[in-house]
Design a protein around this motif. Sequence first.
Motif, PDB file in Angstrom:
ATOM      1  N   ILE A  94       0.832  -1.198   0.000  1.00 15.79           N
ATOM      2  CA  ILE A  94       0.000   0.000   0.000  1.00 15.79           C
ATOM      3  C   ILE A  94       0.869   1.251   0.000  1.00 15.79           C
ATOM      4  CG2 ILE A  94      -1.716   1.314   1.326  1.00 15.79           C
ATOM      5  CD1 ILE A  94      -2.797  -1.347   2.359  1.00 15.79           C
ATOM      6  N   LEU A  95       1.933   1.215   0.777  1.00 16.54           N
ATOM      7  CA  LEU A  95       2.852   2.340   0.894  1.00 16.54           C
ATOM      8  C   LEU A  95       4.264   1.791   0.963  1.00 16.54           C
ATOM      9  CD1 LEU A  95       2.306   5.426   1.153  1.00 16.54           C
ATOM     10  CD2 LEU A  95       2.583   5.157   3.623  1.00 16.54           C
ATOM     11  N   SER A  96       5.175   2.401   0.211  1.00 16.08           N
ATOM     12  CA  SER A  96       6.544   1.887   0.156  1.00 16.08           C
ATOM     13  C   SER A  96       7.521   3.030  -0.078  1.00 16.08           C
ATOM     14  CB  SER A  96       6.675   0.854  -0.966  1.00 16.08           C
ATOM     15  OG  SER A  96       7.997   0.343  -1.038  1.00 16.08           O
ATOM     16  N   GLY A  97       8.722   2.908   0.502  1.00 17.76           N
ATOM     17  CA  GLY A  97       9.732   3.934   0.291  1.00 17.76           C
ATOM     18  C   GLY A  97      10.952   3.680   1.158  1.00 17.76           C
ATOM     19  N   PRO A  98      11.979   4.510   1.026  1.00 19.09           N
ATOM     20  CA  PRO A  98      13.145   4.403   1.903  1.00 19.09           C
ATOM     21  C   PRO A  98      12.717   4.491   3.366  1.00 19.09           C
ATOM     22  CG  PRO A  98      13.595   5.890   0.086  1.00 19.09           C
ATOM     23  CD  PRO A  98      12.129   5.580   0.025  1.00 19.09           C
ATOM     24  N   PRO A  99      13.369   3.767   4.277  1.00 21.04           N
ATOM     25  CA  PRO A  99      12.913   3.701   5.676  1.00 21.04           C
ATOM     26  C   PRO A  99      12.698   5.049   6.344  1.00 21.04           C
ATOM     27  CG  PRO A  99      14.588   2.054   5.267  1.00 21.04           C
ATOM     28  CD  PRO A  99      14.517   2.876   4.022  1.00 21.04           C
ATOM     29  N   GLN A 100      13.473   6.074   5.965  1.00 18.50           N
ATOM     30  CA  GLN A 100      13.357   7.373   6.620  1.00 18.50           C
ATOM     31  C   GLN A 100      12.504   8.373   5.839  1.00 18.50           C
ATOM     32  OE1 GLN A 100      14.419   7.618   9.698  1.00 18.50           O
ATOM     33  NE2 GLN A 100      15.155   5.516   9.472  1.00 18.50           N
ATOM     34  N   SER A 101      11.861   7.915   4.761  1.00 15.75           N
ATOM     35  CA  SER A 101      11.062   8.832   3.943  1.00 15.75           C
ATOM     36  C   SER A 101       9.754   9.193   4.643  1.00 15.75           C
ATOM     37  CB  SER A 101      10.773   8.220   2.574  1.00 15.75           C
ATOM     38  OG  SER A 101      10.035   7.018   2.718  1.00 15.75           O
ATOM     39  N   ALA A 102       9.206  10.340   4.259  1.00 16.30           N
ATOM     40  CA  ALA A 102       7.971  10.828   4.869  1.00 16.30           C
ATOM     41  C   ALA A 102       6.841   9.825   4.666  1.00 16.30           C
ATOM     42  CB  ALA A 102       7.587  12.171   4.259  1.00 16.30           C
ATOM     43  N   GLY A 103       6.004   9.688   5.660  1.00 14.53           N
ATOM     44  CA  GLY A 103       4.867   8.769   5.576  1.00 14.53           C
ATOM     45  C   GLY A 103       5.212   7.399   6.099  1.00 14.53           C
ATOM     46  N   ILE A 104       6.069   6.686   5.397  1.00 16.61           N
ATOM     47  CA  ILE A 104       6.366   5.301   5.771  1.00 16.61           C
ATOM     48  C   ILE A 104       7.236   5.221   7.007  1.00 16.61           C
ATOM     49  CG2 ILE A 104       8.444   5.069   4.327  1.00 16.61           C
ATOM     50  CD1 ILE A 104       5.671   2.417   4.897  1.00 16.61           C
ATOM     51  N   SER A 105       8.045   6.234   7.292  1.00 12.17           N
ATOM     52  CA  SER A 105       8.967   6.175   8.435  1.00 12.17           C
ATOM     53  C   SER A 105       8.235   6.095   9.767  1.00 12.17           C
ATOM     54  CB  SER A 105       9.890   7.396   8.424  1.00 12.17           C
ATOM     55  OG  SER A 105       9.149   8.589   8.593  1.00 12.17           O
ATOM     56  N   ASN A 106       6.999   6.578   9.820  1.00 19.02           N
ATOM     57  CA  ASN A 106       6.246   6.579  11.083  1.00 19.02           C
ATOM     58  C   ASN A 106       5.593   5.249  11.409  1.00 19.02           C
ATOM     59  OD1 ASN A 106       6.691   9.288  11.906  1.00 19.02           O
ATOM     60  ND2 ASN A 106       5.244   9.994  10.348  1.00 19.02           N
ATOM     61  N   PHE A 107       5.595   4.303  10.474  1.00 22.49           N
ATOM     62  CA  PHE A 107       4.949   3.016  10.729  1.00 22.49           C
ATOM     63  C   PHE A 107       5.798   2.142  11.647  1.00 22.49           C
ATOM     64  CE2 PHE A 107       2.190   4.116   7.234  1.00 22.49           C
ATOM     65  CZ  PHE A 107       1.012   3.450   7.540  1.00 22.49           C
ATOM     66  N   GLY A 108       5.112   1.440  12.555  1.00 19.63           N
ATOM     67  CA  GLY A 108       5.816   0.556  13.473  1.00 19.63           C
ATOM     68  C   GLY A 108       4.961  -0.601  13.935  1.00 19.63           C
ATOM     69  N   GLN A 109       4.178  -0.376  14.994  1.00 22.50           N
ATOM     70  CA  GLN A 109       3.377  -1.437  15.603  1.00 22.50           C
ATOM     71  C   GLN A 109       1.914  -1.243  15.250  1.00 22.50           C
ATOM     72  OE1 GLN A 109       5.431  -3.604  16.887  1.00 22.50           O
ATOM     73  NE2 GLN A 109       7.077  -2.124  16.582  1.00 22.50           N
ATOM     74  N   LEU A 110       1.246  -2.328  14.817  1.00 24.61           N
ATOM     75  CA  LEU A 110      -0.134  -2.262  14.342  1.00 24.61           C
ATOM     76  C   LEU A 110      -1.083  -3.030  15.257  1.00 24.61           C
ATOM     77  CD1 LEU A 110       0.418  -3.002  10.530  1.00 24.61           C
ATOM     78  CD2 LEU A 110       0.256  -0.758  11.634  1.00 24.61           C
ATOM     79  N   ALA A 111      -2.300  -2.526  15.383  1.00 25.18           N
ATOM     80  CA  ALA A 111      -3.353  -3.235  16.112  1.00 25.18           C
ATOM     81  C   ALA A 111      -4.700  -2.654  15.723  1.00 25.18           C
ATOM     82  CB  ALA A 111      -3.155  -3.122  17.620  1.00 25.18           C
ATOM     83  N   PHE A 112      -5.701  -3.518  15.686  1.00 20.97           N
ATOM     84  CA  PHE A 112      -7.067  -3.087  15.423  1.00 20.97           C
ATOM     85  C   PHE A 112      -7.806  -2.855  16.735  1.00 20.97           C
ATOM     86  CE2 PHE A 112      -6.507  -4.656  11.111  1.00 20.97           C
ATOM     87  CZ  PHE A 112      -7.318  -3.808  10.374  1.00 20.97           C
ATOM     88  N   THR A 114      -5.132   3.923   1.691  1.00 16.82           N
ATOM     89  CA  THR A 114      -4.000   4.742   1.238  1.00 16.82           C
ATOM     90  C   THR A 114      -2.765   4.634   2.129  1.00 16.82           C
ATOM     91  OG1 THR A 114      -4.686   6.698   2.505  1.00 16.82           O
ATOM     92  CG2 THR A 114      -5.652   6.392   0.308  1.00 16.82           C
ATOM     93  N   GLY A 115      -2.944   4.206   3.375  1.00 17.09           N
ATOM     94  CA  GLY A 115      -1.831   4.153   4.302  1.00 17.09           C
ATOM     95  C   GLY A 115      -1.546   5.475   4.998  1.00 17.09           C
ATOM     96  N   SER A 116      -2.371   6.481   4.785  1.00 17.36           N
ATOM     97  CA  SER A 116      -2.146   7.771   5.450  1.00 17.36           C
ATOM     98  C   SER A 116      -2.476   7.651   6.931  1.00 17.36           C
ATOM     99  CB  SER A 116      -2.996   8.861   4.800  1.00 17.36           C
ATOM    100  OG  SER A 116      -4.376   8.584   4.944  1.00 17.36           O
ATOM    101  N   LEU A 117      -1.762   8.428   7.741  1.00 18.55           N
ATOM    102  CA  LEU A 117      -1.910   8.379   9.188  1.00 18.55           C
ATOM    103  C   LEU A 117      -2.595   9.636   9.709  1.00 18.55           C
ATOM    104  CD1 LEU A 117       1.647   7.059  10.162  1.00 18.55           C
ATOM    105  CD2 LEU A 117      -0.450   5.727   9.868  1.00 18.55           C
ATOM    106  N   SER A 118      -3.496   9.449  10.680  1.00 21.32           N
ATOM    107  CA  SER A 118      -4.158  10.563  11.357  1.00 21.32           C
ATOM    108  C   SER A 118      -3.833  10.467  12.839  1.00 21.32           C
ATOM    109  CB  SER A 118      -5.674  10.510  11.150  1.00 21.32           C
ATOM    110  OG  SER A 118      -6.007  10.573   9.779  1.00 21.32           O
TER     111      SER A 118
END
Length: 292
Positions: A143-161, A183-187
């Motif tokens: 859904i979302l991909s990029g270099p580890p420190q790039s904007a957006g994807i860098s904030n992903f870590g631990q997931l839970a519903f 989209t993978g966007s974070l709020s």
Amino acid sequence: IANSSSFITASSLFPNGNAFDAVRKRVYIASSTHLFFVNVNSNGSVGTLQLAGALVEPATSADFKDGSYYYIGQNGGTLWKAEINSTGHVVRTLAEAFLADFTGYSVADFAFRRDGLMFLVRGTANVKEFGTYNITSGVYTAILSGPPQSAGISNFGQLAFSRDTLYNHNSGSGGLSMVDQITGSLSATGFTSTLKLADLAGAVSCASLDPPATTTMTTTTVTTTSSTSTTVTVSGTTTTSSTTTTTSTTATTTDCNTSPFFFGSSRSISGQQAGDSLVMIKSEGGSWSETV
């Protein structure tokens, strides 16, 4: 909630592998190849940490689904399914799925949606991705991909519903966000954990912890009206008659109004909570808090 340092030895990876059994109100936590659990009371307090059994490999990401503890090891090559009995112990472990095209990737965390679709964060030294994996078809979708420190994807870590909402916890910053599953966007929720948790566990089903869950029943009535006309001519006289039929269909849906809550592990390493602890994060009346 519970300091687990007497059971679990701290390391750069463990404690980890948190999962929550919403049916039996148990939180699972892994220390290398050992799986532990605690029973959770309705007010959020917990019982004694107990050994659930052995794991095939160290569990660095996990979730609970359909009575089983699912986990992935650090290398991310196999999704393991540890079947759990009614007392909370491992009965047997099966290789549920061999993760397609995961060679060289490590899985930061994953969470199952209510329909069984897995959402996950994976990465290498050069790329980080947020995506989905269908354990039945074996299809992975980024859904979302990029270099580890790039904007957006860098904030992903631990997931839970929490019910149908996917949350992400950044174990570096401590921030908690809601995730757009398309989209993978974070709020941002506005909450920042001071403990920077190693893993996160929630529940897709209705689980009553403090505050107790309430139930809302919604009744919807749909009314359909149809008309038919009949024309008859007798001896040069035309008569038209009409018939109107009204049909009503009533559907009742039930939902539980559970405030979001999650369990996670903190490790006694630099910048985190002293001692290995199980932590509960919850939202009550729009205000977030965390309890050790």
